[in-house]
Write a protein that holds these residues in place. Structure first.
Motif, PDB file in Angstrom:
ATOM      1  N   TRP A 117       0.684  -1.372  -0.043  1.00  0.00           N
ATOM      2  CA  TRP A 117       0.140   0.174  -0.018  1.00  0.00           C
ATOM      3  C   TRP A 117       0.834   1.296  -0.044  1.00  0.00           C
ATOM      4  CZ3 TRP A 117       0.065   3.575   3.898  1.00  0.00           C
ATOM      5  CH2 TRP A 117       0.946   3.170   5.261  1.00  0.00           C
ATOM      6  N   VAL A 118       2.087   1.077   0.654  1.00  0.00           N
ATOM      7  CA  VAL A 118       2.987   2.439   0.648  1.00  0.00           C
ATOM      8  C   VAL A 118       3.366   2.807  -0.760  1.00  0.00           C
ATOM      9  CG1 VAL A 118       5.189   3.316   1.543  1.00  0.00           C
ATOM     10  CG2 VAL A 118       3.721   1.946   3.012  1.00  0.00           C
ATOM     11  N   SER A 119       3.950   1.765  -1.428  1.00  0.00           N
ATOM     12  CA  SER A 119       4.503   2.150  -2.815  1.00  0.00           C
ATOM     13  C   SER A 119       3.267   2.386  -3.950  1.00  0.00           C
ATOM     14  CB  SER A 119       5.240   0.798  -3.563  1.00  0.00           C
ATOM     15  OG  SER A 119       4.382  -0.285  -3.650  1.00  0.00           O
ATOM     16  N   LEU A 120       2.183   1.656  -3.622  1.00  0.00           N
ATOM     17  CA  LEU A 120       0.762   2.067  -4.645  1.00  0.00           C
ATOM     18  C   LEU A 120       0.397   3.076  -4.282  1.00  0.00           C
ATOM     19  CD1 LEU A 120      -1.095   0.646  -6.366  1.00  0.00           C
ATOM     20  CD2 LEU A 120      -2.468  -0.001  -4.285  1.00  0.00           C
ATOM     21  N   TYR A 121       0.252   3.815  -3.203  1.00  0.00           N
ATOM     22  CA  TYR A 121      -0.194   5.372  -2.796  1.00  0.00           C
ATOM     23  C   TYR A 121       0.882   6.143  -3.034  1.00  0.00           C
ATOM     24  CZ  TYR A 121      -4.549   3.278  -1.727  1.00  0.00           C
ATOM     25  OH  TYR A 121      -5.850   2.472  -1.944  1.00  0.00           O
ATOM     26  N   THR A 122       2.006   5.949  -2.936  1.00  0.00           N
ATOM     27  CA  THR A 122       3.341   6.867  -3.218  1.00  0.00           C
ATOM     28  C   THR A 122       3.458   7.206  -4.649  1.00  0.00           C
ATOM     29  OG1 THR A 122       4.122   6.142  -0.994  1.00  0.00           O
ATOM     30  CG2 THR A 122       5.541   7.672  -2.455  1.00  0.00           C
ATOM     31  N   TRP A 123       3.673   5.984  -5.408  1.00  0.00           N
ATOM     32  CA  TRP A 123       3.985   6.249  -6.836  1.00  0.00           C
ATOM     33  C   TRP A 123       3.199   5.216  -7.815  1.00  0.00           C
ATOM     34  CZ3 TRP A 123       7.771   4.174  -3.351  1.00  0.00           C
ATOM     35  CH2 TRP A 123       8.089   3.079  -3.526  1.00  0.00           C
ATOM     36  N   GLY A 124       2.263   4.564  -7.234  1.00  0.00           N
ATOM     37  CA  GLY A 124       1.237   3.886  -7.964  1.00  0.00           C
ATOM     38  C   GLY A 124       1.653   2.567  -8.453  1.00  0.00           C
ATOM     39  N   ALA A 125       2.841   1.825  -7.956  1.00  0.00           N
ATOM     40  CA  ALA A 125       3.261   0.728  -8.193  1.00  0.00           C
ATOM     41  C   ALA A 125       3.006  -0.474  -7.099  1.00  0.00           C
ATOM     42  CB  ALA A 125       5.047   0.867  -8.191  1.00  0.00           C
ATOM     43  N   ASN A 126       2.643  -1.660  -7.752  1.00  0.00           N
ATOM     44  CA  ASN A 126       2.371  -2.782  -6.815  1.00  0.00           C
ATOM     45  C   ASN A 126       3.762  -3.433  -6.854  1.00  0.00           C
ATOM     46  OD1 ASN A 126      -0.770  -2.980  -6.254  1.00  0.00           O
ATOM     47  ND2 ASN A 126      -0.653  -2.446  -8.258  1.00  0.00           N
ATOM     48  N   ILE A 127       4.224  -3.587  -5.594  1.00  0.00           N
ATOM     49  CA  ILE A 127       5.430  -4.573  -5.502  1.00  0.00           C
ATOM     50  C   ILE A 127       5.291  -5.910  -5.143  1.00  0.00           C
ATOM     51  CG2 ILE A 127       6.789  -2.279  -4.495  1.00  0.00           C
ATOM     52  CD1 ILE A 127       6.432  -3.342  -1.945  1.00  0.00           C
ATOM     53  N   ASN A 128       4.210  -6.313  -5.153  1.00  0.00           N
ATOM     54  CA  ASN A 128       3.908  -7.741  -4.604  1.00  0.00           C
ATOM     55  C   ASN A 128       3.280  -8.452  -6.013  1.00  0.00           C
ATOM     56  OD1 ASN A 128       1.439  -6.315  -4.673  1.00  0.00           O
ATOM     57  ND2 ASN A 128       0.964  -7.531  -2.524  1.00  0.00           N
ATOM     58  N   ARG A 129       3.218  -8.043  -7.213  1.00  0.00           N
ATOM     59  CA  ARG A 129       2.721  -8.594  -8.133  1.00  0.00           C
ATOM     60  C   ARG A 129       3.389  -9.886  -8.483  1.00  0.00           C
ATOM     61  NH1 ARG A 129      -0.296  -4.961 -11.741  1.00  0.00           N
ATOM     62  NH2 ARG A 129      -1.982  -4.055 -10.376  1.00  0.00           N
ATOM     63  N   ARG A 130       2.534 -11.199  -8.631  1.00  0.00           N
ATOM     64  CA  ARG A 130       3.154 -12.294  -9.178  1.00  0.00           C
ATOM     65  C   ARG A 130       3.239 -12.305 -10.751  1.00  0.00           C
ATOM     66  NH1 ARG A 130       2.343 -15.548  -4.406  1.00  0.00           N
ATOM     67  NH2 ARG A 130       1.434 -14.537  -2.667  1.00  0.00           N
ATOM     68  N   THR A 131       4.226 -11.559 -11.190  1.00  0.00           N
ATOM     69  CA  THR A 131       4.110 -11.433 -12.530  1.00  0.00           C
ATOM     70  C   THR A 131       4.470 -12.915 -13.389  1.00  0.00           C
ATOM     71  OG1 THR A 131       4.900  -9.163 -12.327  1.00  0.00           O
ATOM     72  CG2 THR A 131       5.667 -10.256 -14.430  1.00  0.00           C
ATOM     73  N   ILE A 132       5.356 -13.679 -12.960  1.00  0.00           N
ATOM     74  CA  ILE A 132       5.349 -15.015 -13.540  1.00  0.00           C
ATOM     75  C   ILE A 132       4.077 -15.786 -13.650  1.00  0.00           C
ATOM     76  CG2 ILE A 132       6.737 -17.163 -13.576  1.00  0.00           C
ATOM     77  CD1 ILE A 132       8.706 -14.689 -14.183  1.00  0.00           C
ATOM     78  N   GLU A 133       3.272 -15.876 -12.559  1.00  0.00           N
ATOM     79  CA  GLU A 133       2.137 -16.350 -12.676  1.00  0.00           C
ATOM     80  C   GLU A 133       1.152 -15.724 -13.702  1.00  0.00           C
ATOM     81  OE1 GLU A 133       0.318 -16.849  -8.708  1.00  0.00           O
ATOM     82  OE2 GLU A 133       2.190 -17.504  -7.985  1.00  0.00           O
ATOM     83  N   ASN A 134       1.097 -14.547 -13.741  1.00  0.00           N
ATOM     84  CA  ASN A 134       0.357 -13.662 -14.615  1.00  0.00           C
ATOM     85  C   ASN A 134       0.602 -14.018 -16.323  1.00  0.00           C
ATOM     86  OD1 ASN A 134      -0.984 -12.668 -12.664  1.00  0.00           O
ATOM     87  ND2 ASN A 134       0.033 -10.634 -12.412  1.00  0.00           N
TER      88      ASN A 134
END
Length: 158
Positions: A106-123
């Motif tokens: 939530w800190v990075s999401l509301y600070t600069w709009g980035a999700n740091i916990n995305r499961r990109t390989i699964e996606n």
């Protein structure tokens, strides 16, 4: 997927393209190439199917509202024998580090709009793309990834 970093060897001229264009523009060798840059929603690209030979992304899918939809769009506009090169950060597979990334997302999401916990390989897999090579650049959080379309098996040839 290997440890020898074949991606860098094959595509070592991709990264400096922007700098090269800037240099030529400054020297008056070309017009303003930025006139041909388009801003689009990666979840709804205005290109026809099978349009690109190579797609390069850098830290894109942390901020896409529906990353699977965005990856499916890249798959749609990628030619059958094309490649996607990605530089992405994602959730760590380490249980403790991953849990910390979940708690502080939530800190990075509301600070600069980035999700740091995305499961990109699964996606990537859910979007129907195939991993060609994955190289860890910073622990297991920042990765260099090469993708291609999954080969569809024709029932006639089975």
């Amino acid at each position: 997927m290997g440890n020898k970093n074949k991606i860098k060897k094959r595509y070592n001229r991709v990264a400096p393209v922007y700098d090269s264009l800037e240099y030529f523009m400054e020297k008056g060798k070309m017009g303003d190439w930025r006139e041909n840059l388009w801003q689009m929603d990666i979840q709804n690209l205005r290109f026809e199917d099978n349009y690109f030979d190579l797609i390069v992304t850098s830290c894109v899918f942390c901020s896409v509202p529906d990353p699977i939809k965005g990856l499916k769009e890249l798959k749609r506009v990628l030619k059958e024998d094309g490649r996607i090169l990605m530089l992405e950060h994602m959730r760590s597979q380490n249980k403790m580090v991953g849990k910390l990334m979940d708690w502080f997302n939530w800190v990075s999401l509301y600070t600069w709009g980035a999700n740091i916990n995305r499961r990109t390989i699964e996606n990537i897999k859910k979007a129907g793309l195939e991993l060609v090579e994955v190289n860890n650049l910073m622990s297991d959080i920042v990765k260099e990834i090469e993708l291609k379309k999954k080969i569809k098996l024709d029932k006639k040839n089975m």
